[in-house]
Design a protein around this motif. Structure first.
Motif, mmCIF file in Angstrom:
data_model
loop_
_atom_site.group_PDB
_atom_site.id
_atom_site.type_symbol
_atom_site.label_atom_id
_atom_site.label_comp_id
_atom_site.label_asym_id
_atom_site.label_seq_id
_atom_site.Cartn_x
_atom_site.Cartn_y
_atom_site.Cartn_z
ATOM 1 N N ARG A 8 -46.761 -15.138 15.413
ATOM 2 C CA ARG A 8 -47.476 -14.837 16.652
ATOM 3 C C ARG A 8 -47.937 -16.110 17.344
ATOM 4 N NH1 ARG A 8 -52.018 -10.568 15.104
ATOM 5 N NH2 ARG A 8 -52.504 -10.770 17.316
ATOM 6 N N SER A 50 -53.307 -14.582 22.984
ATOM 7 C CA SER A 50 -54.660 -14.278 22.531
ATOM 8 C C SER A 50 -54.976 -14.991 21.220
ATOM 9 C CB SER A 50 -54.839 -12.774 22.372
ATOM 10 O OG SER A 50 -53.857 -12.273 21.492
ATOM 11 N N HIS A 106 -62.562 -14.542 7.923
ATOM 12 C CA HIS A 106 -63.175 -13.215 7.986
ATOM 13 C C HIS A 106 -62.230 -12.184 8.592
ATOM 14 C CE1 HIS A 106 -66.333 -10.294 8.032
ATOM 15 N NE2 HIS A 106 -66.307 -10.175 9.350
ATOM 16 N N TYR A 161 -58.802 -12.638 9.598
ATOM 17 C CA TYR A 161 -57.364 -12.661 9.281
ATOM 18 C C TYR A 161 -57.088 -12.728 7.788
ATOM 19 C CZ TYR A 161 -56.560 -13.028 14.195
ATOM 20 O OH TYR A 161 -56.524 -12.761 15.524
ATOM 21 N N LEU A 186 -61.498 -16.152 27.267
ATOM 22 C CA LEU A 186 -60.650 -15.030 27.675
ATOM 23 C C LEU A 186 -60.947 -14.632 29.118
ATOM 24 C CD1 LEU A 186 -58.519 -13.480 26.120
ATOM 25 C CD2 LEU A 186 -60.234 -11.757 25.574
ATOM 26 N N ARG A 188 -68.297 -6.217 9.617
ATOM 27 C CA ARG A 188 -67.804 -6.510 10.957
ATOM 28 C C ARG A 188 -68.868 -6.217 12.001
ATOM 29 N NH1 ARG A 188 -62.024 -6.764 9.985
ATOM 30 N NH2 ARG A 188 -62.227 -8.384 8.436
ATOM 31 N N PRO A 189 -69.009 -7.091 12.927
ATOM 32 C CA PRO A 189 -69.966 -6.810 13.989
ATOM 33 C C PRO A 189 -69.431 -5.686 14.871
ATOM 34 C CG PRO A 189 -68.728 -8.775 14.479
ATOM 35 C CD PRO A 189 -68.296 -8.337 13.123
ATOM 36 N N PHE A 241 -67.957 -3.808 17.709
ATOM 37 C CA PHE A 241 -67.065 -4.158 18.820
ATOM 38 C C PHE A 241 -66.931 -2.959 19.721
ATOM 39 C CE2 PHE A 241 -64.738 -7.488 16.203
ATOM 40 C CZ PHE A 241 -65.323 -8.520 16.903
ATOM 41 N N ASP A 264 -63.672 -4.100 24.471
ATOM 42 C CA ASP A 264 -63.967 -5.538 24.447
ATOM 43 C C ASP A 264 -62.675 -6.320 24.239
ATOM 44 O OD1 ASP A 264 -64.984 -8.027 24.201
ATOM 45 O OD2 ASP A 264 -66.492 -7.506 22.696
ATOM 46 N N PRO A 265 -62.361 -7.227 25.143
ATOM 47 C CA PRO A 265 -61.100 -7.977 24.974
ATOM 48 C C PRO A 265 -61.059 -8.796 23.688
ATOM 49 C CG PRO A 265 -62.441 -8.898 26.731
ATOM 50 C CD PRO A 265 -63.085 -7.623 26.340
ATOM 51 N N ILE A 266 -62.230 -9.092 23.212
ATOM 52 C CA ILE A 266 -62.257 -9.874 21.969
ATOM 53 C C ILE A 266 -61.675 -9.078 20.805
ATOM 54 C CG2 ILE A 266 -64.501 -9.291 20.937
ATOM 55 C CD1 ILE A 266 -63.407 -12.769 21.670
ATOM 56 N N VAL A 309 -59.132 -7.359 20.905
ATOM 57 C CA VAL A 309 -57.672 -7.524 20.918
ATOM 58 C C VAL A 309 -57.280 -8.783 20.163
ATOM 59 C CG1 VAL A 309 -55.670 -7.812 22.432
ATOM 60 C CG2 VAL A 309 -57.559 -6.336 23.128
ATOM 61 N N ILE A 310 -58.049 -9.819 20.399
ATOM 62 C CA ILE A 310 -57.743 -11.087 19.728
ATOM 63 C C ILE A 310 -57.934 -10.966 18.220
ATOM 64 C CG2 ILE A 310 -58.475 -13.473 19.473
ATOM 65 C CD1 ILE A 310 -59.181 -13.530 22.349
ATOM 66 N N LEU A 311 -59.000 -10.298 17.871
ATOM 67 C CA LEU A 311 -59.341 -10.246 16.455
ATOM 68 C C LEU A 311 -58.757 -9.013 15.769
ATOM 69 C CD1 LEU A 311 -63.028 -11.482 16.668
ATOM 70 C CD2 LEU A 311 -60.966 -12.782 16.225
ATOM 71 N N ARG A 312 -57.795 -8.447 16.387
ATOM 72 C CA ARG A 312 -57.199 -7.266 15.737
ATOM 73 C C ARG A 312 -56.414 -7.729 14.510
ATOM 74 N NH1 ARG A 312 -53.499 -8.076 20.025
ATOM 75 N NH2 ARG A 312 -51.358 -8.309 19.283
ATOM 76 N N THR A 343 -53.633 -8.460 11.841
ATOM 77 C CA THR A 343 -52.229 -8.828 12.006
ATOM 78 C C THR A 343 -51.350 -7.701 11.493
ATOM 79 O OG1 THR A 343 -52.926 -11.059 11.528
ATOM 80 C CG2 THR A 343 -50.574 -10.654 11.519
#
Lengths: 163, 155
Positions: free
Chosen positions: A26, A100, A119, A121, A155, B8-9, B11, B15-17, B19-22, B24
C-alpha cells in the motif's frame, strides 16, 4: 533448542509476512519492492533474533523506516532526472501508493509514528506499546491522540487542495 | 486484525482518520523459497556481526595490553654507570711512557708476540718417509729412478 527456534520463526513468518508485505504494497509502487522491504525487515529481525522482545512491532517499525528510505531514494532519483532532462519532458510521477497510509508514515515524526504503527497496524494493545517504547501508558495515549490530530490536520489540508 | 474496543479511542465512522487507520486487509503471500533465502541471509549477517565483535574485542584487548607489554619488556632508561676515576697524579706511573731514547734503537720487531705472527708459509702435507731421514735428503737410486716406498735405500 535450535529446532524450536526454527519452528517459532517459521510460524511467525507464516503469520506475519503476508500482512506486512500487503501493508508495504500500500505504501510502495510495486509488489517486488514490497517483498524486498518485508524480506529485509524479517532479515533484520532474525539477524538479532535473541535481542528482540516484540518481533511484530520490530517488523512494522523497520518496514516503515525502509519505506521512508525508499521514498527518499525515489525523490532523489526524480530530482536528478529533472536536472538531467528538461522539466517538461518528465511526466509527473504517478502516486500508486495509498495516499492515506503514505500520509501516515510521511507526515508523522518518528516519536508519534511508532505508537501508531504498533497500535493500529501491528495490533498491539497500549500496554504493550508502552512497554516496547519505554513510555508510560498515559504518554502513549497522549502520543496517539497527538498523532491522530496531526493526521487529521494533514488530511484536511490535502482534501482542501484536491477540491 | 482484531479490534480492541477498550483500547481504541472512539472514532466517528465518518471521521477520515478512521480510513487511514483502518486495518490492513491486503495480504501479499511470499514468493517461493523466500523464507529459506531470508533465513540464510540472516544467518550470514549474524555470523558477520559475531566476527566483527570478536575482531573489535581483540583489537581493544591488544590496545589495552600493548602498553603493559611495552612497559615490562623495555627496561626503561639505562641507569648511569659510575664513571671510572682517572689515575691520580700523585703516584708515579708504574709504566712510564716508552718514549724512544735518542740513540737507542727501538726494536719492536725483536719482541713480537707469537700470537700476532702470521705464518708465512702454509705447511704442505709430506709424503710418507722413512723414519729418521728427511725427505729432501732421500738419495736417488743408481738407476735414476726414485725409490718406492718398499724399496730399500742404499747407503
Amino acid at each position: 533448542m535450535k529446532r524450536s527456534r526454527d519452528k517459532a520463526a517459521s510460524e511467525l513468518f507464516a503469520a506475519l509476512y503476508p500482512r506486512l508485505a500487503g501493508w508495504c504494497r500500500r505504501l510502495v509502487d510495486d509488489d517486488e519492492t514490497a517483498h524486498e522491504i518485508a524480506s529485509e525487515a524479517f532479515t533484520r529481525l532474525w539477524a538479532r533474533w535473541t535481542s528482540v522482545q516484540e518481533p511484530r512491532g520490530f517488523l512494522y517499525v523497520t518496514a516503515a523506516n525502509l519505506v521512508r528510505d525508499h521514498w527518499r531514494g525515489l525523490e532523489r532519483e526524480r530530482k536528478a532526472m529533472r536536472r538531467v532532462t528538461s522539466e517538461a519532458a518528465v511526466s509527473p510521477h504517478t502516486e500508486q501508493a495509498d495516499p492515506s497510509v503514505r500520509l501516515l508514515v510521511q507526515s508523522l515524526p518518528e516519536r508519534l509514528r511508532v505508537p501508531i504503527l504498533l497500535h493500529y497496524y501491528a495490533d498491539m494493545p497500549i500496554r504493550e506499546v508502552s512497554v516496547l517504547t519505554g513510555r508510560k501508558e498515559g504518554t502513549v495515549k497522549a502520543d496517539l491522540h497527538a498523532a491522530r490530530e496531526l493526521l487529521r490536520a494533514h488530511l484536511r489540508r490535502s482534501l482542501d487542495h484536491t477540491r | 486484525m482484531t479490534t480492541r474496543a477498550d483500547d481504541r479511542p472512539e472514532f466517528d465512522p465518518d471521521d477520515p482518520i478512521a480510513v487511514i487507520l483502518r486495518p490492513t486487509s491486503d495480504l501479499l503471500g511470499p514468493p517461493p523459497r523466500r523464507y529459506e533465502a531470508i533465513r540464510r541471509t540472516a544467518a550470514r549477517r549474524r555470523l558477520l556481526r559475531a566476527a566483527a565483535g570478536v575482531g573489535l574485542s581483540c583489537a581493544a584487548l591488544a590496545l589495552v595490553a600493548l602498553p603493559f607489554h611495552l612497559a615490562t619488556t623495555s627496561d626503561g632508561p639505562a641507569s648511569p654507570a659510575t664513571p671510572l676515576a682517572p689515575p691520580s697524579a700523585t703516584h708515579p706511573s708504574p709504566d712510564p711512557d716508552p718514549a724512544p731514547r735518542p740513540g737507542g734503537t727501538a726494536t719492536p720487531e725483536s719482541s713480537p708476540t707469537p700470537s700476532a705472527r702470521v705464518p708465512e708459509t702454509v705447511p704442505t702435507p709430506r709424503a710418507p718417509s722413512v723414519p729418521g731421514q728427511a725427505p729432501d735428503e732421500r738419495t736417488p737410486l743408481r738407476d735414476g729412478s726414485a725409490p718406492g716406498p718398499d724399496t730399500p735405500l742404499r747407503q
